[in-house]
Design an enzyme around this catalytic site. Structure first.
Site, PDB file in Angstrom:
ATOM      1  N   ARG A   1      28.916  39.703  52.920  1.00 42.29           N
ATOM      2  CA  ARG A   1      29.316  39.927  51.668  1.00 42.29           C
ATOM      3  C   ARG A   1      29.888  38.590  50.926  1.00 42.29           C
ATOM      4  O   ARG A   1      30.497  37.724  51.597  1.00 42.29           O
ATOM      5  CB  ARG A   1      30.605  40.895  51.526  1.00 42.29           C
ATOM      6  CG  ARG A   1      30.990  41.169  50.007  1.00 42.29           C
ATOM      7  CD  ARG A   1      31.967  40.070  49.497  1.00 42.29           C
ATOM      8  NE  ARG A   1      32.746  40.690  48.191  1.00 42.29           N
ATOM      9  CZ  ARG A   1      33.332  39.919  47.698  1.00 42.29           C
ATOM     10  NH1 ARG A   1      33.941  38.856  48.140  1.00 42.29           N
ATOM     11  NH2 ARG A   1      33.865  40.338  46.385  1.00 42.29           N
ATOM     12  N   VAL A   2      29.231  38.174  49.769  1.00 40.15           N
ATOM     13  CA  VAL A   2      29.474  36.910  48.929  1.00 40.15           C
ATOM     14  C   VAL A   2      30.002  37.417  47.645  1.00 40.15           C
ATOM     15  O   VAL A   2      29.411  38.233  47.196  1.00 40.15           O
ATOM     16  CB  VAL A   2      28.352  35.966  48.947  1.00 40.15           C
ATOM     17  CG1 VAL A   2      28.546  34.863  48.005  1.00 40.15           C
ATOM     18  CG2 VAL A   2      27.740  35.375  50.477  1.00 40.15           C
ATOM     19  N   GLY A   3      30.988  36.807  47.240  1.00 38.01           N
ATOM     20  CA  GLY A   3      31.695  37.232  46.226  1.00 38.01           C
ATOM     21  C   GLY A   3      31.300  36.383  44.861  1.00 38.01           C
ATOM     22  O   GLY A   3      30.205  35.607  45.056  1.00 38.01           O
ATOM     23  N   ASP A   4      31.886  36.221  43.664  1.00 35.73           N
ATOM     24  CA  ASP A   4      31.636  35.401  42.501  1.00 35.73           C
ATOM     25  C   ASP A   4      32.121  33.959  42.969  1.00 35.73           C
ATOM     26  O   ASP A   4      31.498  33.117  41.989  1.00 35.73           O
ATOM     27  CB  ASP A   4      32.472  35.811  41.359  1.00 35.73           C
ATOM     28  CG  ASP A   4      33.859  35.924  41.711  1.00 35.73           C
ATOM     29  OD1 ASP A   4      34.328  36.184  42.619  1.00 35.73           O
ATOM     30  OD2 ASP A   4      34.689  35.353  40.902  1.00 35.73           O
TER      31      ASP A   4
ATOM     32  N   GLY B   1      35.160  40.108  42.595  1.00 34.28           N
ATOM     33  CA  GLY B   1      33.886  39.179  42.396  1.00 34.28           C
ATOM     34  C   GLY B   1      32.830  40.110  41.873  1.00 34.28           C
ATOM     35  O   GLY B   1      32.132  39.573  41.113  1.00 34.28           O
TER      36      GLY B   1
ATOM     37  N   THR C   1      39.255  34.719  38.981  1.00 35.76           N
ATOM     38  CA  THR C   1      39.962  35.037  40.294  1.00 35.76           C
ATOM     39  C   THR C   1      39.992  36.531  40.095  1.00 35.76           C
ATOM     40  O   THR C   1      39.789  37.061  38.955  1.00 35.76           O
ATOM     41  CB  THR C   1      41.364  34.775  40.641  1.00 35.76           C
ATOM     42  OG1 THR C   1      41.728  35.155  41.914  1.00 35.76           O
ATOM     43  CG2 THR C   1      42.079  35.000  39.585  1.00 35.76           C
ATOM     44  N   GLY C   2      39.990  37.338  41.513  1.00 35.60           N
ATOM     45  CA  GLY C   2      39.717  38.752  41.320  1.00 35.60           C
ATOM     46  C   GLY C   2      38.521  39.308  42.014  1.00 35.60           C
ATOM     47  O   GLY C   2      37.733  38.759  42.660  1.00 35.60           O
TER      48      GLY C   2
ATOM     49  N   THR D   1      41.526  34.576  44.863  1.00 30.21           N
ATOM     50  CA  THR D   1      40.915  33.121  44.939  1.00 30.21           C
ATOM     51  C   THR D   1      41.805  31.980  44.357  1.00 30.21           C
ATOM     52  O   THR D   1      42.629  32.350  43.363  1.00 30.21           O
ATOM     53  CB  THR D   1      39.605  33.024  44.128  1.00 30.21           C
ATOM     54  OG1 THR D   1      38.819  34.002  44.894  1.00 30.21           O
ATOM     55  CG2 THR D   1      38.955  31.758  43.848  1.00 30.21           C
TER      56      THR D   1
ATOM     57  N   SER E   1      44.276  34.112  51.542  1.00 28.55           N
ATOM     58  CA  SER E   1      43.304  34.313  50.527  1.00 28.55           C
ATOM     59  C   SER E   1      42.208  33.027  50.557  1.00 28.55           C
ATOM     60  O   SER E   1      41.062  33.283  49.833  1.00 28.55           O
ATOM     61  CB  SER E   1      43.353  34.535  49.357  1.00 28.55           C
ATOM     62  OG  SER E   1      44.447  33.672  48.769  1.00 28.55           O
TER      63      SER E   1
ATOM     64  N   THR F   1      37.581  30.230  48.295  1.00 27.43           N
ATOM     65  CA  THR F   1      38.207  31.431  48.623  1.00 27.43           C
ATOM     66  C   THR F   1      37.758  32.065  50.010  1.00 27.43           C
ATOM     67  O   THR F   1      36.593  31.526  50.462  1.00 27.43           O
ATOM     68  CB  THR F   1      37.815  32.506  47.527  1.00 27.43           C
ATOM     69  OG1 THR F   1      38.568  33.739  47.883  1.00 27.43           O
ATOM     70  CG2 THR F   1      36.505  32.822  47.657  1.00 27.43           C
TER      71      THR F   1
HETATM   72  N1  ASP Z   1      36.885  36.432  43.507  1.00 25.05           N
HETATM   73  C1  ASP Z   1      36.828  36.503  44.923  1.00 25.05           C
HETATM   74  C2  ASP Z   1      35.883  37.531  45.486  1.00 25.05           C
HETATM   75  O1  ASP Z   1      35.565  38.372  45.006  1.00 25.05           O
HETATM   76  C3  ASP Z   1      37.975  36.434  45.698  1.00 25.05           C
HETATM   77  C4  ASP Z   1      39.005  37.423  44.820  1.00 25.05           C
HETATM   78  O2  ASP Z   1      38.871  38.524  45.190  1.00 25.05           O
HETATM   79  O3  ASP Z   1      39.916  36.632  44.326  1.00 25.05           O
HETATM   80  O4  ASP Z   1      35.272  37.067  46.772  1.00 25.05           O
END
Ligand code: ASP
Length: 278
Positions: A166-169, A192, A189-190, A138, A36, A156
């Site tokens: 795609r870009v997350g949080d 995004g 984490t989790g 993450t 991850s 991450t």
């Molecule tokens: N938070 C990150 C994302 O959404 C990775 C994750 O899922 O923990 O890209």
């Protein structure tokens, strides 16, 4: 736990909170077993491993990179954005160009195990990214050093099999990470998308500014997501650290674990006493 140990090993050599979180993040980024983050991270649905990372210190200095490829240590690149440029965030080819100008080596981050996992996913997925509890994780680190300075890092490979681009949080200051040395720090984490919609880490810090403990603030920020979104198949977790060193954390679903590692001066001639728990 190994990331915390790397941060603590750095602390014992006098590292700042910023050095500690960078050391911990780098360890996980280089571990091909972790699917991850960094090397070995699960790719997007087209087979590209694209990384997001950010770092922040106690004075609101922040650096971030997103959608970078072939860079082993995006956290260090994020730190260089913070320290060596007038900007907070560099993306994609621009971030990679900056890495090249710093002489950062490139490498293929897709391991045989992650390539095989993609093949398996492609066989059944119909090219549709699925967002659920299982496919993200993450590494977020918060630290407080002996001088009471706070810092945080987040790194991450993002959601597995996401759409390309795609870009997350995790690289978004205020979403995946926020640090205010006068108040506290928080990281996520989790999923995004849920964190970005609620600007979760900033929210946790602002709730602490209003007087909540790190634990209560984490619970309140998770509650905001649960009140407004269908969370049956969605996981988000926050960790939080107060300026005084108090810690907390909470998640939507059970089995979210985080590790706390403390190093305190003992009574006998200031000897160091370590304790660690998950
Ligand atoms: N938070 C990150 C994302 O959404 C990775 C994750 O899922 O923990 O890209």
């Amino acid at each position: 736990m190994p990331a915390n140990e790397a941060g603590m090993a750095a602390a014992l050599k006098g590292a700042s909170a910023l050095d500690m979180v960078e050391a911990g993040a780098r360890l996980v980024e280089s571990d091909p077993e972790g699917q991850s983050v960094g090397v070995g991270g699960l790719p997007d649905r087209d087979g590209h491993v694209t990384l997001d990372a950010c770092i922040m210190d106690h004075t609101l200095n922040a650096g971030s990179v997103c959608f970078v490829q072939n860079i082993e240590h995006p956290i260090t690149l994020a730190r260089r954005v913070m320290e060596d440029t007038p900007h907070v965030m560099l993306a994609g080819a621009g971030a990679e160009q900056f890495a090249a100008s710093l002489g950062m080596p490139t490498r293929d981050l897709l391991t045989p195990a992650s390539a095989a996992a993609l093949k398996e996913w492609q066989a059944t997925s119909e090219y549709a990214p699925i967002i659920n509890i299982e496919n993200h994780d993450t590494i977020s680190l918060l630290a407080r050093d002996e001088q009471g300075r706070l810092a945080g890092a987040c790194t991450t490979s993002g959601l597995a099999y996401k759409m390309h681009g795609r870009v997350g949080d995790s690289p978004i200051i205020g979403a995946g990470l926020y640090v205010d040395g006068e108040v506290g720090a928080a990281a996520a984490t989790g999923l995004g998308e849920a964190v970005m919609r609620t600007l979760g880490s900033f929210l946790v810090v602002e709730l602490m500014r209003g007087g909540m403990s790190p634990q209560a603030a984490s619970e309140e920020a998770i509650g905001r997501i649960m009140e407004r979104m269908d969370t049956a198949d969605l996981q988000v977790g926050y960790i939080a650290l107060g300026a005084d060193g108090e810690t907390g954390g909470h998640a939507i679903h059970p089995h979210f674990s985080y590790a706390v590692h403390e190093l305190k001066r003992g009574n006998i001639k200031g000897s160091l006493v370590e304790s660690s728990h998950a």
